[in-house]
Design a protein around this motif. Structure first.
Motif, PDB file in Angstrom:
ATOM      1  N   GLY A 181      30.107  70.452  55.348  1.00  7.42           N
ATOM      2  CA  GLY A 181      29.103  69.571  55.951  1.00  7.42           C
ATOM      3  C   GLY A 181      29.190  68.109  55.558  1.00  7.42           C
ATOM      4  N   THR A 182      30.390  67.647  55.236  1.00  7.73           N
ATOM      5  CA  THR A 182      30.518  66.240  54.815  1.00  7.73           C
ATOM      6  C   THR A 182      31.150  65.357  55.892  1.00  7.73           C
ATOM      7  OG1 THR A 182      32.545  66.897  53.677  1.00  7.73           O
ATOM      8  CG2 THR A 182      30.577  66.623  52.320  1.00  7.73           C
ATOM      9  N   GLU A 183      31.639  65.975  56.989  1.00  2.00           N
ATOM     10  CA  GLU A 183      32.328  65.189  58.022  1.00  2.00           C
ATOM     11  C   GLU A 183      31.632  65.315  59.375  1.00  2.00           C
ATOM     12  OE1 GLU A 183      34.943  64.797  54.893  1.00  2.00           O
ATOM     13  OE2 GLU A 183      34.356  66.745  55.652  1.00  2.00           O
ATOM     14  N   THR A 184      31.814  64.309  60.198  1.00  2.00           N
ATOM     15  CA  THR A 184      31.330  64.374  61.584  1.00  2.00           C
ATOM     16  C   THR A 184      32.288  65.280  62.365  1.00  2.00           C
ATOM     17  OG1 THR A 184      32.728  62.532  62.255  1.00  2.00           O
ATOM     18  CG2 THR A 184      30.506  61.972  61.476  1.00  2.00           C
ATOM     19  N   GLU A 185      31.888  65.678  63.567  1.00  2.67           N
ATOM     20  CA  GLU A 185      32.745  66.538  64.390  1.00  2.67           C
ATOM     21  C   GLU A 185      34.096  65.847  64.653  1.00  2.67           C
ATOM     22  OE1 GLU A 185      32.441  69.616  65.143  1.00  2.67           O
ATOM     23  OE2 GLU A 185      34.245  69.672  66.398  1.00  2.67           O
ATOM     24  N   GLU A 186      34.044  64.543  64.901  1.00  4.18           N
ATOM     25  CA  GLU A 186      35.286  63.799  65.181  1.00  4.18           C
ATOM     26  C   GLU A 186      36.224  63.846  63.963  1.00  4.18           C
ATOM     27  OE1 GLU A 186      34.588  59.691  65.987  1.00  4.18           O
ATOM     28  OE2 GLU A 186      36.721  59.308  66.381  1.00  4.18           O
ATOM     29  N   HIS A 228      42.507  55.543  44.606  1.00  2.00           N
ATOM     30  CA  HIS A 228      41.801  54.490  45.354  1.00  2.00           C
ATOM     31  C   HIS A 228      41.734  54.938  46.814  1.00  2.00           C
ATOM     32  CE1 HIS A 228      42.539  52.111  41.815  1.00  2.00           C
ATOM     33  NE2 HIS A 228      41.893  51.080  42.338  1.00  2.00           N
ATOM     34  N   THR A 229      40.660  54.620  47.477  1.00  3.44           N
ATOM     35  CA  THR A 229      40.592  54.897  48.919  1.00  3.44           C
ATOM     36  C   THR A 229      39.728  53.856  49.622  1.00  3.44           C
ATOM     37  OG1 THR A 229      40.014  56.506  50.632  1.00  3.44           O
ATOM     38  CG2 THR A 229      38.612  56.504  48.699  1.00  3.44           C
ATOM     39  N   THR A 230      40.040  53.663  50.902  1.00  4.01           N
ATOM     40  CA  THR A 230      39.215  52.747  51.709  1.00  4.01           C
ATOM     41  C   THR A 230      38.126  53.524  52.450  1.00  4.01           C
ATOM     42  OG1 THR A 230      40.750  52.940  53.571  1.00  4.01           O
ATOM     43  CG2 THR A 230      41.119  51.126  52.040  1.00  4.01           C
ATOM     44  N   ARG A 231      38.091  54.868  52.302  1.00  3.67           N
ATOM     45  CA  ARG A 231      37.036  55.585  53.025  1.00  3.67           C
ATOM     46  C   ARG A 231      35.695  55.415  52.301  1.00  3.67           C
ATOM     47  NH1 ARG A 231      34.979  59.928  50.547  1.00  3.67           N
ATOM     48  NH2 ARG A 231      36.209  61.743  49.952  1.00  3.67           N
ATOM     49  N   SER A 232      34.613  55.660  53.037  1.00  2.24           N
ATOM     50  CA  SER A 232      33.277  55.484  52.442  1.00  2.24           C
ATOM     51  C   SER A 232      32.966  56.665  51.521  1.00  2.24           C
ATOM     52  CB  SER A 232      32.208  55.442  53.523  1.00  2.24           C
ATOM     53  OG  SER A 232      32.628  54.639  54.572  1.00  2.24           O
ATOM     54  N   PRO A 233      32.159  56.424  50.492  1.00  2.00           N
ATOM     55  CA  PRO A 233      31.801  57.523  49.591  1.00  2.00           C
ATOM     56  C   PRO A 233      30.915  58.562  50.286  1.00  2.00           C
ATOM     57  CG  PRO A 233      31.046  55.381  48.729  1.00  2.00           C
ATOM     58  CD  PRO A 233      31.604  55.131  50.078  1.00  2.00           C
ATOM     59  N   ARG A 234      31.113  59.842  49.923  1.00  3.84           N
ATOM     60  CA  ARG A 234      30.184  60.886  50.380  1.00  3.84           C
ATOM     61  C   ARG A 234      28.958  60.838  49.470  1.00  3.84           C
ATOM     62  NH1 ARG A 234      35.051  65.145  50.480  1.00  3.84           N
ATOM     63  NH2 ARG A 234      36.033  64.459  52.411  1.00  3.84           N
ATOM     64  N   VAL A 235      27.924  61.591  49.886  1.00  5.04           N
ATOM     65  CA  VAL A 235      26.631  61.471  49.189  1.00  5.04           C
ATOM     66  C   VAL A 235      26.751  61.630  47.666  1.00  5.04           C
ATOM     67  CG1 VAL A 235      24.298  62.427  48.995  1.00  5.04           C
ATOM     68  CG2 VAL A 235      25.378  62.214  51.232  1.00  5.04           C
ATOM     69  N   LYS A 236      27.468  62.650  47.221  1.00  5.89           N
ATOM     70  CA  LYS A 236      27.468  62.909  45.770  1.00  5.89           C
ATOM     71  C   LYS A 236      28.658  62.275  45.043  1.00  5.89           C
ATOM     72  CE  LYS A 236      24.613  66.978  45.734  1.00  5.89           C
ATOM     73  NZ  LYS A 236      24.586  68.432  45.786  1.00  5.89           N
ATOM     74  N   GLU A 237      29.427  61.471  45.766  1.00 10.67           N
ATOM     75  CA  GLU A 237      30.611  60.900  45.119  1.00 10.67           C
ATOM     76  C   GLU A 237      30.261  59.629  44.341  1.00 10.67           C
ATOM     77  OE1 GLU A 237      34.371  62.418  47.807  1.00 10.67           O
ATOM     78  OE2 GLU A 237      33.328  60.592  48.424  1.00 10.67           O
ATOM     79  N   ILE A 238      30.886  59.520  43.161  1.00  8.35           N
ATOM     80  CA  ILE A 238      30.604  58.379  42.279  1.00  8.35           C
ATOM     81  C   ILE A 238      31.854  57.509  42.184  1.00  8.35           C
ATOM     82  CG2 ILE A 238      29.944  57.720  39.915  1.00  8.35           C
ATOM     83  CD1 ILE A 238      28.744  60.625  39.713  1.00  8.35           C
ATOM     84  N   ASP A 239      31.661  56.198  42.370  1.00  2.00           N
ATOM     85  CA  ASP A 239      32.773  55.251  42.283  1.00  2.00           C
ATOM     86  C   ASP A 239      33.360  55.287  40.870  1.00  2.00           C
ATOM     87  OD1 ASP A 239      34.525  53.258  43.071  1.00  2.00           O
ATOM     88  OD2 ASP A 239      33.133  51.637  42.608  1.00  2.00           O
ATOM     89  N   GLY A 240      34.669  55.420  40.783  1.00  2.00           N
ATOM     90  CA  GLY A 240      35.334  55.453  39.470  1.00  2.00           C
ATOM     91  C   GLY A 240      35.465  56.859  38.909  1.00  2.00           C
ATOM     92  N   VAL A 241      34.741  57.821  39.512  1.00  2.00           N
ATOM     93  CA  VAL A 241      34.834  59.205  39.031  1.00  2.00           C
ATOM     94  C   VAL A 241      35.611  60.044  40.053  1.00  2.00           C
ATOM     95  CG1 VAL A 241      33.543  61.299  38.440  1.00  2.00           C
ATOM     96  CG2 VAL A 241      32.694  59.049  37.723  1.00  2.00           C
ATOM     97  N   HIS A 242      35.117  60.060  41.294  1.00  2.11           N
ATOM     98  CA  HIS A 242      35.807  60.820  42.338  1.00  2.11           C
ATOM     99  C   HIS A 242      36.911  59.970  42.965  1.00  2.11           C
ATOM    100  CE1 HIS A 242      31.837  62.739  41.895  1.00  2.11           C
ATOM    101  NE2 HIS A 242      32.559  63.839  42.006  1.00  2.11           N
ATOM    102  N   TYR A 243      36.608  58.747  43.233  1.00  5.81           N
ATOM    103  CA  TYR A 243      37.555  57.772  43.778  1.00  5.81           C
ATOM    104  C   TYR A 243      37.170  56.391  43.271  1.00  5.81           C
ATOM    105  CZ  TYR A 243      39.501  60.883  47.416  1.00  5.81           C
ATOM    106  OH  TYR A 243      40.156  61.886  48.074  1.00  5.81           O
TER     107      TYR A 243
END
Ligand SMILES: Nc1nc2c(ncn2[C@@H]2O[C@H](COP(=O)(O)OP(=O)(O)O)[C@@H](O)[C@H]2O)c(=O)[nH]1
Ligand SMILES: Nc1ncnc2c1ncn2[C@@H]1O[C@H](COP(=O)(O)OP(=O)(O)O)[C@@H](O)[C@H]1O
Length: 393
Positions: A262-267, A162-177
């Motif tokens: 390429g999935t994260e911002t510079e911060e 489980h995570t509170t972070r937002s999904p990345r483009v190709k991530e599927i709820d219940g599969v990756h997190y």
């Protein structure tokens, strides 16, 4: 800690041997009363503890998935747990442990500041040890795990965190997190539904007990991709696992991989790099990781990972419980206990008619326990004649 006395006193409890909706188990100066609720609408177990010295009752916090509320019999296994055998369900679903003083219960008692007990379901046979994989962000954990799952889809299963972070483009709820609301996740954590959790890169991540146990129940070896704090928590838990830390060949290469993904911002990249230094430092903590793997060339690292996993002391999923009809509805009561086993007697039919009327439940190889399942149960039919036993009816 004492609470208002419930409507009954322990002296007045009648324990009907054939239809036990309520059982009293003596543990030192305490009596654990385990029973089905008197209220029809309630379908759960009531657990109350009587302190015989002070004559006060305590209603503990009950953690863990509960057994189906039916007739049962109960016996003290040791100072830490009580065996509860449910009737009218399949044998596979009938063995439960009420943990009263295991390390997990002690820890939860400390956290909650009140009395705690926890259920753990007994599972026949031995399972593969789960594999915990940690390492800094961008080192290639996900890539290695994906390769393993692709090559051995029926052998390995992924623990979906489980995570509170937002999904990345190709991530599927219940599969990756399982992408979760923080408040819901925090509530589930406080209710003991998580094996471990940690704040990582500004978000909450956690492994639910169900995430690991459901993979193991499928007969697969569970892979956990968690951070170093999580690995530490799992090390301290009742889950016996193998711990692998994946290192980058250099810090520069790690930074390059993170940027190339390429999935994260510079911060976010800066935060991950800062945390990576701390994680690399902690990878040498004595007794934390069993193996360090350097992910320089991907194929070489993957081959090394496979070698590690097949080198470990694995057993095939055990069929050694000798019970072919574990799915059939069962009606067993606890008959007696020795140091290494508990005898269960069938409530149906005559004892002499068949050896399956009497089962020996081995206690010497139990592993795990709350907050997960208790594994390593061995059940063997006993031939009563050969063992010189007489029917007790
Ligand atoms: N403690 C803990 N850490 C987790 C869990 N799931 C993922 N993580 C870790 O959280 C960190 C961030 O994961 P993620 O957001 O997927 O980013 P990535 O590692 O850069 O791909 C990684 O170190 C993961 O291993 C979990 O359930 N528990
Ligand atoms: N051995 C390797 N050599 C070069 N690039 C790699 C290697 N392993 C993984 N990568 C790449 O590095 C990036 C981060 O990998 P990823 O598996 O997402 O890391 P993690 O799950 O540890 O955060 C991905 O773009 C992946 O394709």
């Amino acid at each position: 800690m004492g609470e208002e006395a419930p409507e009954f006193r322990v002296e007045s409890i009648t324990l009907e041997p054939k239809d036990c909706h309520r059982n009293a188990v003596q543990v030192g100066n305490k009596t654990y009363v385990i029973g089905r609720s008197d209220e029809e609408s309630k379908s759960h177990f009531d657990i109350k503890i009587l302190d015989k010295l002070t004559q006060t009752w305590v209603v503990p916090t009950v953690l863990g998935a509960q057994p189906p509320s039916r007739s049962h019999s109960a016996i003290l296994v040791n100072d830490e747990k009580i065996l509860v055998v449910e009737k009218g369900v399949s044998l596979n679903d009938s063995i439960w442990f009420l943990e009263i003083d295991t390390p997990f219960v002690k820890q939860q008692r400390k956290i909650k500041g009140s009395e705690v007990v926890s259920w753990s379901k007994g599972v026949l046979g031995v399972a593969h040890k789960p594999v915990v994989i940690s390492g800094p962000s961008g080192v290639g954990k996900g890539t290695l795990i994906a390769k393993l799952m692709k090559e051995y889809p029926s052998k390995f299963g992924f623990s979906v965190s489980h995570t509170t972070r937002s999904p990345r483009v190709k991530e599927i709820d219940g599969v990756h997190y399982h992408f979760a609301e923080r408040s819901k996740m925090e509530q589930d954590i406080s209710e003991g539904k998580f094996l471990e959790f940690a704040h990582v890169h500004g978000n909450l991540y956690g492994t639910s007990i169900e995430a690991v146990e459901s993979v193991t129940d499928e007969g697969k070896r569970c892979i956990l991709d968690i951070d170093v704090q999580g690995a530490r928590s799992v090390r301290a838990s009742s889950l016996e696992a193998i711990f692998i830390f994946v290192c980058p060949p250099s810090f520069e290469e790690l930074e390059q991989r993170l940027r190339a993904r390429g999935t994260e911002t510079e911060e976010q990249i800066q935060k991950r790099l800062k945390n990576a230094r701390a994680e690399l430092d902690q990878s040498n903590s004595p007794g934390l990781f069993d193996h360090l793997l350097v992910n320089d060339d991907l194929e070489t690292c993957y081959e090394n990972l496979k070698k590690l996993l097949s080198l470990d002391d694995e057993h095939e999923d055990s069929e050694d419980c000798c019970m072919k009809d574990g799915k059939a509805t069962a009606c067993y009561s606890i008959l007696s206990k020795t140091e290494s086993e508990i005898l269960l007697q069938s409530d149906i039919g005559e004892l002499e008619k068949g050896s399956a009327n009497l089962l020996a439940l081995g206690l010497s190889s139990l592993t795990g326990g709350a907050p997960g399942r208790t594994r390593g149960l061995k059940i063997q039919p006993v031939n009563p004649i050969a063992n010189g036993l007489k029917a007790i009816r």
